[in-house]
Design a protein around this motif. Structure first.
Motif, PDB file in Angstrom:
ATOM      1  N   UNK A 125      19.457   6.437  31.108  1.00  0.00           N
ATOM      2  CA  UNK A 125      18.653   5.831  32.183  1.00  0.00           C
ATOM      3  C   UNK A 125      17.217   5.990  31.709  1.00  0.00           C
ATOM      4  N   UNK A 126      16.360   6.690  32.475  1.00  0.00           N
ATOM      5  CA  UNK A 126      15.072   7.045  31.884  1.00  0.00           C
ATOM      6  C   UNK A 126      15.213   8.267  30.987  1.00  0.00           C
ATOM      7  N   UNK A 127      16.292   9.024  31.143  1.00  0.00           N
ATOM      8  CA  UNK A 127      16.663  10.135  30.271  1.00  0.00           C
ATOM      9  C   UNK A 127      17.914   9.771  29.485  1.00  0.00           C
ATOM     10  N   UNK A 128      18.169  10.501  28.412  1.00  0.00           N
ATOM     11  CA  UNK A 128      19.509  10.595  27.853  1.00  0.00           C
ATOM     12  C   UNK A 128      20.266  11.656  28.649  1.00  0.00           C
ATOM     13  N   UNK A 129      21.524  11.368  28.960  1.00  0.00           N
ATOM     14  CA  UNK A 129      22.417  12.344  29.580  1.00  0.00           C
ATOM     15  C   UNK A 129      23.572  12.558  28.613  1.00  0.00           C
ATOM     16  N   UNK A 130      23.569  13.703  27.952  1.00  0.00           N
ATOM     17  CA  UNK A 130      24.598  14.036  26.970  1.00  0.00           C
ATOM     18  C   UNK A 130      25.610  14.965  27.634  1.00  0.00           C
ATOM     19  N   UNK A 131      26.853  14.525  27.668  1.00  0.00           N
ATOM     20  CA  UNK A 131      27.915  15.277  28.340  1.00  0.00           C
ATOM     21  C   UNK A 131      28.726  16.029  27.304  1.00  0.00           C
ATOM     22  N   UNK A 132      28.877  17.343  27.502  1.00  0.00           N
ATOM     23  CA  UNK A 132      29.734  18.161  26.658  1.00  0.00           C
ATOM     24  C   UNK A 132      30.766  18.844  27.544  1.00  0.00           C
ATOM     25  N   UNK A 133      31.761  19.455  26.932  1.00  0.00           N
ATOM     26  CA  UNK A 133      32.865  20.006  27.713  1.00  0.00           C
ATOM     27  C   UNK A 133      32.776  21.507  27.947  1.00  0.00           C
ATOM     28  N   UNK A 134      31.949  22.199  27.185  1.00  0.00           N
ATOM     29  CA  UNK A 134      31.914  23.662  27.212  1.00  0.00           C
ATOM     30  C   UNK A 134      30.593  24.150  27.805  1.00  0.00           C
ATOM     31  N   UNK A 135      30.649  24.733  29.011  1.00  0.00           N
ATOM     32  CA  UNK A 135      29.444  25.250  29.651  1.00  0.00           C
ATOM     33  C   UNK A 135      28.817  26.391  28.859  1.00  0.00           C
ATOM     34  N   UNK A 136      29.626  27.110  28.077  1.00  0.00           N
ATOM     35  CA  UNK A 136      29.084  28.206  27.275  1.00  0.00           C
ATOM     36  C   UNK A 136      28.064  27.699  26.261  1.00  0.00           C
ATOM     37  N   UNK A 137      28.265  26.488  25.755  1.00  0.00           N
ATOM     38  CA  UNK A 137      27.322  25.930  24.789  1.00  0.00           C
ATOM     39  C   UNK A 137      25.976  25.624  25.421  1.00  0.00           C
ATOM     40  N   UNK A 138      25.981  25.302  26.714  1.00  0.00           N
ATOM     41  CA  UNK A 138      24.725  25.015  27.419  1.00  0.00           C
ATOM     42  C   UNK A 138      23.773  26.199  27.283  1.00  0.00           C
ATOM     43  N   UNK A 139      24.295  27.389  27.505  1.00  0.00           N
ATOM     44  CA  UNK A 139      23.449  28.585  27.503  1.00  0.00           C
ATOM     45  C   UNK A 139      22.890  28.905  26.127  1.00  0.00           C
ATOM     46  N   UNK A 140      23.562  28.478  25.063  1.00  0.00           N
ATOM     47  CA  UNK A 140      23.164  28.891  23.719  1.00  0.00           C
ATOM     48  C   UNK A 140      22.370  27.820  22.967  1.00  0.00           C
ATOM     49  N   UNK A 141      22.043  26.701  23.613  1.00  0.00           N
ATOM     50  CA  UNK A 141      21.318  25.636  22.933  1.00  0.00           C
ATOM     51  C   UNK A 141      19.951  26.109  22.444  1.00  0.00           C
ATOM     52  N   UNK A 142      19.655  25.792  21.180  1.00  0.00           N
ATOM     53  CA  UNK A 142      18.346  26.085  20.582  1.00  0.00           C
ATOM     54  C   UNK A 142      17.879  24.817  19.877  1.00  0.00           C
ATOM     55  N   UNK A 143      17.335  23.841  20.631  1.00  0.00           N
ATOM     56  CA  UNK A 143      17.032  22.534  20.037  1.00  0.00           C
ATOM     57  C   UNK A 143      15.863  22.592  19.054  1.00  0.00           C
ATOM     58  N   UNK A 144      15.836  21.583  18.198  1.00  0.00           N
ATOM     59  CA  UNK A 144      14.682  21.295  17.357  1.00  0.00           C
ATOM     60  C   UNK A 144      13.820  20.327  18.169  1.00  0.00           C
ATOM     61  N   UNK A 145      12.754  20.829  18.804  1.00  0.00           N
ATOM     62  CA  UNK A 145      11.982  20.011  19.725  1.00  0.00           C
ATOM     63  C   UNK A 145      11.235  18.887  19.021  1.00  0.00           C
ATOM     64  N   UNK A 146      10.778  19.127  17.808  1.00  0.00           N
ATOM     65  CA  UNK A 146      10.115  18.058  17.066  1.00  0.00           C
ATOM     66  C   UNK A 146      11.078  16.911  16.816  1.00  0.00           C
ATOM     67  N   UNK A 147      12.315  17.226  16.488  1.00  0.00           N
ATOM     68  CA  UNK A 147      13.315  16.185  16.245  1.00  0.00           C
ATOM     69  C   UNK A 147      13.680  15.472  17.542  1.00  0.00           C
ATOM     70  N   UNK A 148      13.721  16.185  18.654  1.00  0.00           N
ATOM     71  CA  UNK A 148      14.031  15.545  19.938  1.00  0.00           C
ATOM     72  C   UNK A 148      12.929  14.594  20.382  1.00  0.00           C
TER      73      UNK A 148
END
Length: 262
Positions: free
Chosen positions: A145-168
């Motif tokens: 929409x105005x955002x990307x909405x990326x759906x994953x299946x494992x809530x545990x991965x949500x807590x451990x995300x460490x994005x590359x902000x420059x790449x995002x």
């Protein structure tokens, strides 16, 4: 010139949770450049400005870098300030914004309910560069929409995300919401917006105008319990009544009030 300023933690019943926003009520609009400088100085994800307009209020939101079209947590904070600090007597507040008229009502249980237009995120292919920037190997689906909405299946991965902000930041969207079914909640989310000057937003009410319709359809529910955030989290309740709107409810708490000197 002296301006009264409030810092409110939205989508939290207590300070130090949810998402902080600054709220400033003006008698008339200052130059846009000055509004932006104040927001930059505040260095919060959003600064909300209010000007009374008859029976309604004109409302604008600024990140430290840009003015945005819609912000949920700063709308909640602005409504809370009007109700709890500035003695506004109306039961329903009407805000004129770049996203049209928004309404916020207060309930007897202390929840503030925001009535926002729903978004209709559309499925798109998942760029490998997006997964790489989020350091994920796979995802269930991607919507836009105005955002990307990326759906994953494992809530545990949500807590451990460490994005590359420059790449995002290269993706031509307001932000990236990563969401999954949540333990104890219908869904959990983290939201990253380096393109608009916010690497991570603890709780993004406006993102739920896309998230809630997706999860309502997937789960077959019209009322959803939600949590967003990484180290700092907030809680929301979303209702999807099927009329093109999303009602997003939450609490707020005052952290600080003071004076801006110009």
């Amino acid at each position: 010139m002296e301006l009264q300023i409030f810092q409110v933690d939205a989508f939290s019943a207590e300070p130090f949770g949810g998402n902080p926003a600054a709220v400033i009520r003006l008698e008339s609009w200052l130059p846009d450049a000055q509004l932006q400088r104040i927001a930059e100085e505040n260095n919060l994800s959003e600064t909300a400005y209010l000007v009374r307009n008859g029976e309604t209020f004109d409302l604008r939101w600024f990140t430290p870098a840009v003015e945005v079209d819609l912000c949920g947590h700063a709308t909640l904070a602005a409504a809370w300030v009007l109700f709890e600090q500035l003695d506004e007597q109306a039961e329903v507040l009407r805000f004129n914004t770049r996203s049209g008229e928004l309404r916020v009502s207060r309930g007897a249980d202390g929840l503030l309910a925001m009535d926002f237009p729903a978004k209709d995120p559309q499925p798109v292919d998942i760029p490998q560069a997006l997964l790489d920037a989020l350091r994920l190997t796979e995802a269930r689906a991607l919507y836009r929409s105005d955002d990307y909405v990326l759906v994953i299946d494992d809530a545990e991965l949500i807590a451990t995300l460490l994005p590359d902000f420059a790449a995002l930041s290269v993706f031509d969207v307001r932000g990236i919401a990563v969401t999954a079914p949540g333990r104890g909640f219908d869904f959990v989310t983290r939201w990253f917006g380096p393109r608009v000057g916010i690497n991570e937003d603890p709780v993004t009410g406006s993102a739920h105008t896309s998230l809630a319709p997706y999860w309502a359809e997937r789960l077959g529910k019209t009322t959803l319990s939600c949590e967003q955030g990484g180290a700092r989290k907030g809680q929301l309740q979303c209702e999807v009544p099927g009329n093109g709107r999303v009602v997003i409810s939450g609490r707020a708490a005052l952290y600080m009030r003071g004076t801006v000197y110009l």
